[in-house]
Design a protein around this motif. Structure first.
Motif, PDB file in Angstrom:
ATOM      1  N   LYS A   1      10.008  -3.321   3.396  1.00  0.00           N
ATOM      2  CA  LYS A   1       9.471  -1.981   3.152  1.00  0.00           C
ATOM      3  C   LYS A   1       9.424  -1.181   4.450  1.00  0.00           C
ATOM      4  CE  LYS A   1       5.721   0.740   1.221  1.00  0.00           C
ATOM      5  NZ  LYS A   1       4.370   0.709   0.593  1.00  0.00           N
ATOM      6  N   SER A   2       9.060  -1.831   5.535  1.00  0.00           N
ATOM      7  CA  SER A   2       9.023  -1.107   6.811  1.00  0.00           C
ATOM      8  C   SER A   2      10.438  -0.724   7.254  1.00  0.00           C
ATOM      9  CB  SER A   2       8.316  -1.933   7.893  1.00  0.00           C
ATOM     10  OG  SER A   2       9.152  -2.973   8.388  1.00  0.00           O
TER      11      SER A   2
ATOM     12  N   LEU B   1       1.413   4.970 -14.141  1.00  0.00           N
ATOM     13  CA  LEU B   1       2.232   5.481 -13.045  1.00  0.00           C
ATOM     14  C   LEU B   1       1.404   5.648 -11.780  1.00  0.00           C
ATOM     15  CD1 LEU B   1       4.977   6.572 -12.121  1.00  0.00           C
ATOM     16  CD2 LEU B   1       4.296   8.823 -12.941  1.00  0.00           C
ATOM     17  N   GLY B   2       1.898   5.118 -10.666  1.00  0.00           N
ATOM     18  CA  GLY B   2       1.212   5.287  -9.397  1.00  0.00           C
ATOM     19  C   GLY B   2       0.121   4.253  -9.152  1.00  0.00           C
ATOM     20  N   SER B   3      -0.084   3.349 -10.070  1.00  0.00           N
ATOM     21  CA  SER B   3      -1.065   2.272  -9.838  1.00  0.00           C
ATOM     22  C   SER B   3      -0.377   0.929 -10.035  1.00  0.00           C
ATOM     23  CB  SER B   3      -2.231   2.394 -10.811  1.00  0.00           C
ATOM     24  OG  SER B   3      -1.775   2.264 -12.138  1.00  0.00           O
ATOM     25  N   LYS B   4      -0.979  -0.130  -9.523  1.00  0.00           N
ATOM     26  CA  LYS B   4      -0.455  -1.478  -9.688  1.00  0.00           C
ATOM     27  C   LYS B   4      -0.767  -1.956 -11.095  1.00  0.00           C
ATOM     28  CE  LYS B   4      -0.359  -5.948  -7.347  1.00  0.00           C
ATOM     29  NZ  LYS B   4      -0.694  -6.618  -8.635  1.00  0.00           N
ATOM     30  N   THR B   5       0.255  -2.446 -11.782  1.00  0.00           N
ATOM     31  CA  THR B   5       0.090  -2.766 -13.196  1.00  0.00           C
ATOM     32  C   THR B   5       0.656  -4.151 -13.460  1.00  0.00           C
ATOM     33  OG1 THR B   5       0.595  -0.441 -13.576  1.00  0.00           O
ATOM     34  CG2 THR B   5       0.467  -1.844 -15.516  1.00  0.00           C
ATOM     35  N   ASP B   6      -0.095  -4.953 -14.245  1.00  0.00           N
ATOM     36  CA  ASP B   6       0.406  -6.300 -14.561  1.00  0.00           C
ATOM     37  C   ASP B   6       1.534  -6.238 -15.579  1.00  0.00           C
ATOM     38  OD1 ASP B   6      -1.306  -7.542 -12.858  1.00  0.00           O
ATOM     39  OD2 ASP B   6      -2.864  -7.875 -14.374  1.00  0.00           O
ATOM     40  N   LEU B   7       2.327  -7.286 -15.565  1.00  0.00           N
ATOM     41  CA  LEU B   7       3.398  -7.452 -16.544  1.00  0.00           C
ATOM     42  C   LEU B   7       2.769  -7.670 -17.919  1.00  0.00           C
ATOM     43  CD1 LEU B   7       6.519  -7.763 -16.299  1.00  0.00           C
ATOM     44  CD2 LEU B   7       6.149 -10.214 -16.194  1.00  0.00           C
ATOM     45  N   PRO B   8       3.136  -6.881 -18.946  1.00  0.00           N
ATOM     46  CA  PRO B   8       2.545  -7.090 -20.273  1.00  0.00           C
ATOM     47  C   PRO B   8       2.952  -8.455 -20.829  1.00  0.00           C
ATOM     48  CG  PRO B   8       3.713  -4.979 -20.151  1.00  0.00           C
ATOM     49  CD  PRO B   8       4.061  -5.747 -18.921  1.00  0.00           C
ATOM     50  N   ALA B   9       2.085  -9.053 -21.616  1.00  0.00           N
ATOM     51  CA  ALA B   9       2.315 -10.408 -22.131  1.00  0.00           C
ATOM     52  C   ALA B   9       3.347 -10.434 -23.250  1.00  0.00           C
ATOM     53  CB  ALA B   9       0.996 -11.006 -22.619  1.00  0.00           C
TER      54      ALA B   9
ATOM     55  N   SER C   1      16.360  14.653  -2.594  1.00  0.00           N
ATOM     56  CA  SER C   1      15.106  15.404  -2.719  1.00  0.00           C
ATOM     57  C   SER C   1      13.957  14.418  -2.465  1.00  0.00           C
ATOM     58  CB  SER C   1      15.003  16.025  -4.113  1.00  0.00           C
ATOM     59  OG  SER C   1      15.071  15.007  -5.106  1.00  0.00           O
ATOM     60  N   LEU C   2      12.739  14.850  -2.691  1.00  0.00           N
ATOM     61  CA  LEU C   2      11.588  13.959  -2.506  1.00  0.00           C
ATOM     62  C   LEU C   2      10.911  13.705  -3.846  1.00  0.00           C
ATOM     63  CD1 LEU C   2       9.986  15.496   0.728  1.00  0.00           C
ATOM     64  CD2 LEU C   2      11.591  13.594   0.558  1.00  0.00           C
ATOM     65  N   CYS C   3      10.306  12.542  -3.980  1.00  0.00           N
ATOM     66  CA  CYS C   3       9.519  12.230  -5.164  1.00  0.00           C
ATOM     67  C   CYS C   3       8.210  13.033  -5.113  1.00  0.00           C
ATOM     68  CB  CYS C   3       9.224  10.729  -5.218  1.00  0.00           C
ATOM     69  SG  CYS C   3       8.091  10.291  -6.555  1.00  0.00           S
ATOM     70  N   PRO C   4       7.892  13.763  -6.176  1.00  0.00           N
ATOM     71  CA  PRO C   4       6.676  14.602  -6.129  1.00  0.00           C
ATOM     72  C   PRO C   4       5.389  13.773  -6.147  1.00  0.00           C
ATOM     73  CG  PRO C   4       7.650  14.646  -8.326  1.00  0.00           C
ATOM     74  CD  PRO C   4       8.596  13.874  -7.448  1.00  0.00           C
ATOM     75  N   MET C   5       5.478  12.515  -6.584  1.00  0.00           N
ATOM     76  CA  MET C   5       4.271  11.677  -6.621  1.00  0.00           C
ATOM     77  C   MET C   5       4.024  10.967  -5.285  1.00  0.00           C
ATOM     78  SD  MET C   5       3.168  12.026  -9.803  1.00  0.00           S
ATOM     79  CE  MET C   5       2.152  10.589 -10.244  1.00  0.00           C
ATOM     80  N   THR C   6       5.086  10.486  -4.638  1.00  0.00           N
ATOM     81  CA  THR C   6       4.919   9.612  -3.473  1.00  0.00           C
ATOM     82  C   THR C   6       5.466  10.213  -2.185  1.00  0.00           C
ATOM     83  OG1 THR C   6       7.060   8.571  -3.779  1.00  0.00           O
ATOM     84  CG2 THR C   6       5.203   7.600  -4.985  1.00  0.00           C
TER      85      THR C   6
ATOM     86  N   SER D   1       0.852  -1.189   0.000  1.00  0.00           N
ATOM     87  CA  SER D   1       0.000   0.000   0.000  1.00  0.00           C
ATOM     88  C   SER D   1       0.890   1.243   0.000  1.00  0.00           C
ATOM     89  CB  SER D   1      -0.909   0.002   1.234  1.00  0.00           C
ATOM     90  OG  SER D   1      -0.112   0.056   2.406  1.00  0.00           O
ATOM     91  N   LYS D   2       0.325   2.380  -0.341  1.00  0.00           N
ATOM     92  CA  LYS D   2       1.055   3.643  -0.341  1.00  0.00           C
ATOM     93  C   LYS D   2       1.192   4.129   1.104  1.00  0.00           C
ATOM     94  CE  LYS D   2       1.172   8.113  -2.689  1.00  0.00           C
ATOM     95  NZ  LYS D   2       1.358   8.789  -1.391  1.00  0.00           N
ATOM     96  N   THR D   3       2.388   4.474   1.489  1.00  0.00           N
ATOM     97  CA  THR D   3       2.644   4.785   2.894  1.00  0.00           C
ATOM     98  C   THR D   3       3.436   6.081   2.982  1.00  0.00           C
ATOM     99  OG1 THR D   3       2.920   2.404   3.153  1.00  0.00           O
ATOM    100  CG2 THR D   3       3.486   3.768   5.042  1.00  0.00           C
ATOM    101  N   ASP D   4       3.044   6.980   3.914  1.00  0.00           N
ATOM    102  CA  ASP D   4       3.775   8.239   4.075  1.00  0.00           C
ATOM    103  C   ASP D   4       5.109   8.016   4.778  1.00  0.00           C
ATOM    104  OD1 ASP D   4       1.868   9.702   2.812  1.00  0.00           O
ATOM    105  OD2 ASP D   4       0.799  10.224   4.670  1.00  0.00           O
ATOM    106  N   LEU D   5       6.021   8.933   4.555  1.00  0.00           N
ATOM    107  CA  LEU D   5       7.303   8.929   5.226  1.00  0.00           C
ATOM    108  C   LEU D   5       7.073   9.204   6.719  1.00  0.00           C
ATOM    109  CD1 LEU D   5      10.280   8.838   4.173  1.00  0.00           C
ATOM    110  CD2 LEU D   5      10.225  11.328   4.210  1.00  0.00           C
ATOM    111  N   PRO D   6       7.571   8.339   7.605  1.00  0.00           N
ATOM    112  CA  PRO D   6       7.351   8.599   9.041  1.00  0.00           C
ATOM    113  C   PRO D   6       8.054   9.890   9.478  1.00  0.00           C
ATOM    114  CG  PRO D   6       8.175   6.347   8.656  1.00  0.00           C
ATOM    115  CD  PRO D   6       8.313   7.090   7.376  1.00  0.00           C
ATOM    116  N   ALA D   7       7.470  10.578  10.442  1.00  0.00           N
ATOM    117  CA  ALA D   7       8.006  11.878  10.869  1.00  0.00           C
ATOM    118  C   ALA D   7       9.277  11.746  11.696  1.00  0.00           C
ATOM    119  CB  ALA D   7       6.934  12.635  11.664  1.00  0.00           C
ATOM    120  N   SER D   8       9.488  10.607  12.362  1.00  0.00           N
ATOM    121  CA  SER D   8      10.674  10.436  13.206  1.00  0.00           C
ATOM    122  C   SER D   8      10.895   8.944  13.428  1.00  0.00           C
ATOM    123  CB  SER D   8      10.470  11.124  14.562  1.00  0.00           C
ATOM    124  OG  SER D   8       9.588  10.343  15.339  1.00  0.00           O
TER     125      SER D   8
END
Ligand code: CA
Ligand code: CA
Ligand code: CA
Ligand code: CA
Ligand code: CA
Ligand code: CA
Ligand code: CA
Ligand code: CA
Ligand code: CA
Ligand code: CA
Ligand code: CA
Ligand code: CA
Ligand code: CA
Ligand code: CA
Ligand code: CA
Ligand code: CA
Lengths: 154, 154, 154, 154, 154, 154, 154, 154, 154, 154
Positions: free
Chosen positions: D77-78, J12-20, I50-55, D14-21
């Motif tokens: 990821k964590s 971009l920014g969504s879950k995407t399957d591997l193209p066949a 820097s930070l990613c502008p999307m995530t 899932s999309k997760t924010d950068l923790p503050a600390s």
């Protein structure tokens, strides 16, 4: 997508004996699907070996071949067998190197071809041989071969 | 701060001719101010050269000497002259290497000493020689000599 | 999270002159928050320079110090100033190296400490000096210093 | 074939924010399917950054963590988010390094864990910090971290 | 200084033909002047080649041999000729490697010997073979062979 | 000279399809002619690829396997096909690595085996997995795998 | 295939003493079978040594020679003996380097020639000397000599 | 063979004190025996050090100087002393670098000269300075200086 | 000797907070004492983030800036602070890189400027961005940035 | 500061399957905010894999793409998916490489584009393919791709 015509090949995909000499080795070619594109193809053969024509002792070289095909590609298995055919052949470093290049030029009539042969040291001093058919065509991209220089020990 | 007694030296700070042979070279020593400390001293001599005893042709080696002094340090200029004295001396690789080590052992009576000699290839196959007086004393820190292995070309 | 007590420091965070000599340089320490953990701290000082006590010419070394703190950490700015204080000081390679180590041992009373000094070549032969207080304590992790050996040219 | 139970995870996939600390970062774990096998897992984080607690300026490090899991693996990821949570956190090099290690030890109760932190130079002298929970268990295979030593320029 | 007795040699210093097979190659030895010293001698042969017993195609390897002589040294020219005698011989990688080692063991009855054979890739996956007569004797100094691992491209 | 019995093999020397999954891949073995010799055999597979079990995206690894055969050698072509069979298989890094090792252990009942898997970075942090069946037997020679650590850019 | 005429040679294939000086060394040549082809031949001599004309102490250099033959090739054994003849000869770095190049130019009348001499450091500062007869002919391929720059320690 | 006239030199071959400042250092020159040859001479000084004009702290650089002499060569010992004279001199990186180059231009009136100065990092960001008197003359061969870029850690 | 006028600077030599964003960072300049000399100045910043502008996730890059000043030099401390100001700023790789370059062009009106940004991999594929104001002026010497290409693992 | 319009993207920014297959993969583009600037963008894909059209066995390559955008940038996630779509696709090395390049040219109509594909060895001899749309525009800065040459073992 591009598909290469391999119908004329006699060695690819079958078991093939090691040719007895460069003269008897059969170099094969396939049509090139991107004629005029100034593509560069590089083969790196780190396992070249021949015999010294004076003493019969083995010589070794790391060989790199770059070429720009016109109408033909060299078939890679036949190239491998051709290079292995020098195994029991005696030749000087300079001759051997340029003879390989000229055989490929005769087969392929390429836009351009070069060979770099990096021979193992004999008597402490290795010989490298560099040859090309001429300056590469304008617009082609030809990276350095990037082989590390010999440096002895330490 | 520590000060080394250099009063007994005859070559340091003066112009000195190249010794004619290892036998006539004068190796000198100075007292070591940290006896018992298990300090390791490393000399790297990438410029060693001698002659082949069979053919008279020059041989070359990259030599590294590590030792743990007891009461004496070898004076570095005299070591350099001693090593240069092999320039016109004929010896086999194995003998030459171990003879250097044993001469230093005789001079210094060190806690421990080792020598690594990395000879340039002859006939395509280099010889390395490694020798030490025994396992290094426990608690001493002896890094790898880290000389790159020979690898031919490519 | 751990917070280091820096209240006793006199040099950190303020502008400080280069000390005139090692004797007048002030080495400082801070309490270590993980006493007993067998942590190893490494300082790498690739910019060490002193003077030759015989000729007054500059000498250079790449120095690496590893230690396992007991109750104290060396404050890094004071260490930098201490090392810079050898700039106009004359000393032999072996003495200089071991004196630095012993000064740190006196300041920090560490569990363990070692120093590797990789001196630039003079007369073609560099000297390295390696010293430690003894074998590192069991269970501590002490990586190689990994400094490349001197190899001359080529 | 082995299948890991990931049912308890809250951040992976899932999309997760950068923790503050670091305090608010959530480190997660998954059951390890090969408990008792003495497997070693290595994470390499070449992108660690924190702030200097004295000046607020950014610090950077290349960090490598090796551990032998007992019943739990850290979810990667964590771990990434936890390491990124130091981005706006001020800490000394030694503290920061060992705090990370101890947080992982608390989460995972591993057989063994070590951390190597290779900090970028400040004032010309980089600091490396090495810590482990003790000697690795007999029979485990723990390769060197192999990070190149700092060497300045040239 | 040490002088090696070379009176029994038949090949050194004369022109010698390439042996037709490993069975007919003549490996020679000379007395070792430092018996009992636990000296290590390393030969590096980056030019080994044999044939695949299944297909007859050439195989290549980089081979390193370390040994501690007891009473005999292998004469290096005869070693070179012996290695070259595999040029038209078919053998599997594992067999070929260990057979070379055992032939040397039979000739020299050394204190200890090991061989590392680093074969060129076939089918994308190279095979390395490492063998020794047992753990090296305590007190001998045996550096790593230090051959770079295969890594494909990029 | 040693000759390996290859009579039981079904895939070597014939054209073979890519197996659909690790479960259906056929790993084959040949008798080892030097049982008891503590030979070490290393396979380097720089081209391993599988799928992420969570997202279906491709993963890549450089894998090195070292083992000491007892009575059996793994046949290298069947090993290559087995490794390629993970191409469309989803697995976690830790599981995938240890499963490969355990499959080989079941087939070969070797004296000893280890695997190092160096996975390409995901999220900026690569994972390496190292596992062995236990400490290598005394007297065997097992060189480092020597894979360069990940270092990001610059 | 090309065959080189070696009938005029006096040193190749026979045992030859080390020449006493560059003046008495005999440099030989053989006809070149590919005149006009703009082939480049490189010799790498990592073992060059001469004496300092001021102090009589040995100097060392790594020397690389590239040339494009017109009608003649230099015979490599005579080149080796010529280079070895500087062993007891005193000359400044710049003179020595350019004198070697000009002697080859006089012998071979090549299309083009260059020399790179990478001298070992004296007083901490190495000297490199680079010279060529002029810009290389258009269409010839002349790779970099690629010798690593000197970098001191660390 | 060429012989250099050294009769006008005052420092070579005698013991000489470290100059107090760049202004008082004496740079000397000798006649060049190959005027018009477009020879390139390179000096590599990995040990340059000066002081920061703002803080008085030491700065360090790796400096490489290439030049094509017209009638004069710089005498290398005087160059070494001149470079050492910056030891207690304060200057900005850009000024210091270009001032050295211009002093040599004034002394030698060379065909061409360039300087590359690779300064050690301060604040994490090193500065390099590159300057030349103009494009190198056509036909001269000027290899890359090839100094590795700074890369921080990891 | 040259002396730089630093009278207009506001940040150098004083303690300065990290700017909150690139917009609020103050880039400063000093007069260049060698206008017209075509000097090249290189800054290497291995610690850009820097930070990613999307995530909102952190991004990292190794950045190298080369420029030829006309009348102004960028003050290096203000450059460091400007680069650090991207720490909490979101931007795409291509934009971020070219924006930095254009900000410097606006400040300095240099003869020429280029930037190379080597971003850490995301999704296994790193992006590099290369931009310059145009071809470098004839006669200037601009070495390669020489950053190693990304290569994944193995 | 520049902001990229990403409103038209579907992957971009969504879950995407591997193209066949490459044919079904969707390559996307975003407007370039610096049209006319001659910026160079490099993608490095060390994880490319396809199938051999003759045998169905996997092939691997390290691929580097450089291009100069005109009005469009390729969206990097769609590029990654497109490259992964070759996973189960059979193609010759030369065709596969140039097809990728031409697909990007069709999508982006760039100022210029090149591709370097460094294929893993098959039969001991790797093939590299280099292609570009023509000479790069004057004034653009295009660094070497700098991929190490293949070198076999040792
Ligand atoms: Ca050497
Ligand atoms: Ca040789
Ligand atoms: Ca080691
Ligand atoms: Ca090779
Ligand atoms: Ca050398
Ligand atoms: Ca710094
Ligand atoms: Ca190791
Ligand atoms: Ca340096
Ligand atoms: Ca292969
Ligand atoms: Ca790769
Ligand atoms: Ca970096
Ligand atoms: Ca280049
Ligand atoms: Ca250094
Ligand atoms: Ca890093
Ligand atoms: Ca790989
Ligand atoms: Ca090899």
């Amino acid at each position: 997508m591009t598909h290469t015509d391999v119908s004329g090949l006699t060695q690819l995909g079958s078991k093939t004996d090691l040719p007895a000499s460069p003269e008897t080795a059969v170099l094969e070619r396939v049509p090139f699907g991107h004629a005029g594109s100034l593509s560069v193809v590089r083969f790196t053969a780190p396992e070249f070996t021949s015999l010294c024509p004076m003493t019969g002792q083995p010589d070794f070289a790391h060989i790199v071949i770059d070429y720009i095909p016109r109408d033909w590609l060299v078939e890679s298995k036949s190239l491998k067998l051709y290079l292995h055919s020098f195994r029991n052949h005696g030749a000087f470093h300079e001759d051997c190197t340029i003879d390989i290049a000229k055989r490929l030029v005769a087969l392929l009539a390429p836009e351009w071809l070069r060979i770099g042969a990096y021979w193992y040291p004999r008597g402490g001093i290795p010989i490298d041989v560099f040859w090309q058919t001429g300056a590469p065509p304008a617009g082609a991209w030809v990276p350095d071969q990037g082989v590390a220089p010999y440096r002895g020990r330490g």
